[in-house]
Design a protein around this motif. Structure first.
Motif, PDB file in Angstrom:
ATOM      1  N   GLY A 245     -12.790   4.373   7.712  1.00 20.89           N
ATOM      2  CA  GLY A 245     -12.099   5.628   7.971  1.00 20.89           C
ATOM      3  C   GLY A 245     -11.106   5.595   9.117  1.00 20.89           C
ATOM      4  O   GLY A 245     -10.492   6.608   9.427  1.00 20.89           O
ATOM      5  N   ALA A 246     -10.943   4.448   9.746  1.00 19.11           N
ATOM      6  CA  ALA A 246     -10.022   4.360  10.883  1.00 19.11           C
ATOM      7  C   ALA A 246      -8.602   4.759  10.503  1.00 19.11           C
ATOM      8  O   ALA A 246      -7.895   5.386  11.286  1.00 19.11           O
ATOM      9  CB  ALA A 246     -10.026   2.950  11.471  1.00 19.11           C
ATOM     10  N   SER A 247      -8.196   4.470   9.283  1.00 18.81           N
ATOM     11  CA  SER A 247      -6.826   4.793   8.871  1.00 18.81           C
ATOM     12  C   SER A 247      -6.598   6.299   8.774  1.00 18.81           C
ATOM     13  O   SER A 247      -5.461   6.761   8.803  1.00 18.81           O
ATOM     14  CB  SER A 247      -6.493   4.125   7.537  1.00 18.81           C
ATOM     15  N   ARG A 248      -7.659   7.074   8.670  1.00 20.21           N
ATOM     16  CA  ARG A 248      -7.512   8.536   8.664  1.00 20.21           C
ATOM     17  C   ARG A 248      -7.420   9.106  10.064  1.00 20.21           C
ATOM     18  O   ARG A 248      -6.974  10.235  10.259  1.00 20.21           O
ATOM     19  CB  ARG A 248      -8.699   9.175   7.942  1.00 20.21           C
ATOM     20  N   LEU A 249      -7.893   8.355  11.061  1.00 19.68           N
ATOM     21  CA  LEU A 249      -7.963   8.871  12.417  1.00 19.68           C
ATOM     22  C   LEU A 249      -6.875   8.356  13.346  1.00 19.68           C
ATOM     23  O   LEU A 249      -6.505   9.036  14.295  1.00 19.68           O
ATOM     24  CB  LEU A 249      -9.328   8.542  13.031  1.00 19.68           C
ATOM     25  N   PHE A 250      -6.386   7.161  13.100  1.00 21.02           N
ATOM     26  CA  PHE A 250      -5.412   6.546  14.000  1.00 21.02           C
ATOM     27  C   PHE A 250      -4.034   6.501  13.364  1.00 21.02           C
ATOM     28  O   PHE A 250      -3.898   6.161  12.192  1.00 21.02           O
ATOM     29  CB  PHE A 250      -5.842   5.122  14.383  1.00 21.02           C
TER      30      PHE A 250
ATOM     31  N   LYS B 254     -10.113  -4.106  17.904  1.00 19.82           N
ATOM     32  CA  LYS B 254     -10.954  -4.667  16.843  1.00 19.82           C
ATOM     33  C   LYS B 254     -12.130  -3.739  16.556  1.00 19.82           C
ATOM     34  O   LYS B 254     -12.481  -3.515  15.396  1.00 19.82           O
ATOM     35  CB  LYS B 254     -11.450  -6.051  17.242  1.00 19.82           C
ATOM     36  N   LEU B 255     -12.711  -3.189  17.603  1.00 21.12           N
ATOM     37  CA  LEU B 255     -13.841  -2.267  17.424  1.00 21.12           C
ATOM     38  C   LEU B 255     -13.394  -0.966  16.765  1.00 21.12           C
ATOM     39  O   LEU B 255     -14.046  -0.456  15.856  1.00 21.12           O
ATOM     40  CB  LEU B 255     -14.501  -1.972  18.769  1.00 21.12           C
ATOM     41  N   TRP B 256     -12.306  -0.410  17.232  1.00 20.36           N
ATOM     42  CA  TRP B 256     -11.826   0.875  16.706  1.00 20.36           C
ATOM     43  C   TRP B 256     -11.340   0.756  15.269  1.00 20.36           C
ATOM     44  O   TRP B 256     -11.666   1.581  14.428  1.00 20.36           O
ATOM     45  CB  TRP B 256     -10.701   1.430  17.568  1.00 20.36           C
ATOM     46  N   PHE B 257     -10.524  -0.258  14.997  1.00 19.54           N
ATOM     47  CA  PHE B 257      -9.910  -0.375  13.682  1.00 19.54           C
ATOM     48  C   PHE B 257     -10.793  -1.086  12.671  1.00 19.54           C
ATOM     49  O   PHE B 257     -10.475  -1.148  11.499  1.00 19.54           O
ATOM     50  CB  PHE B 257      -8.546  -1.069  13.788  1.00 19.54           C
TER      51      PHE B 257
END
Length: 92
Positions: free
Chosen positions: A18-23, A11-14
């Motif tokens: 910009g999370a979709s560019r990194l994960f 929940k914290l990470w996503f």
């Protein structure tokens, strides 16, 4: 890759911009059978241990490299694993 009690970290990470560019993906093999399947064999130690975290991170890295192979964005793939044990009775 997150295992068991560490799933709340997703929940914290996503939840960040910009999370979709990194994960590439997040996987939560919660049961022993799912963990064994994800690893391609039995875990080296107990589920919430350093050796299994390293084993999981290695699999996550291979998956990230395979899934991002043709992206051409210049980013380097990494594998991240978080293993955690919830408090329980009797204590572990």
């Amino acid at each position: 890759m997150v295992s068991g009690g560490g799933s709340g970290a997703l929940k914290l990470w996503f939840g960040r911009e910009g999370a979709s560019r990194l994960f590439v993906e997040a996987t939560i093999p919660y049961s022993r059978a799912a963990l064994t399947d994800y690893l391609g064999g039995p875990p080296l130690d107990s589920s919430a241990s350093g050796p299994v975290a390293r084993q999981l991170a290695a699999v996550a890295l291979k998956r990230a490299q395979r899934l991002c192979d043709n992206q051409g964005d210049g980013l380097q793939s990494v594998g991240i694993a978080l293993v955690a044990a919830l408090p329980t009775t009797p204590p572990r």
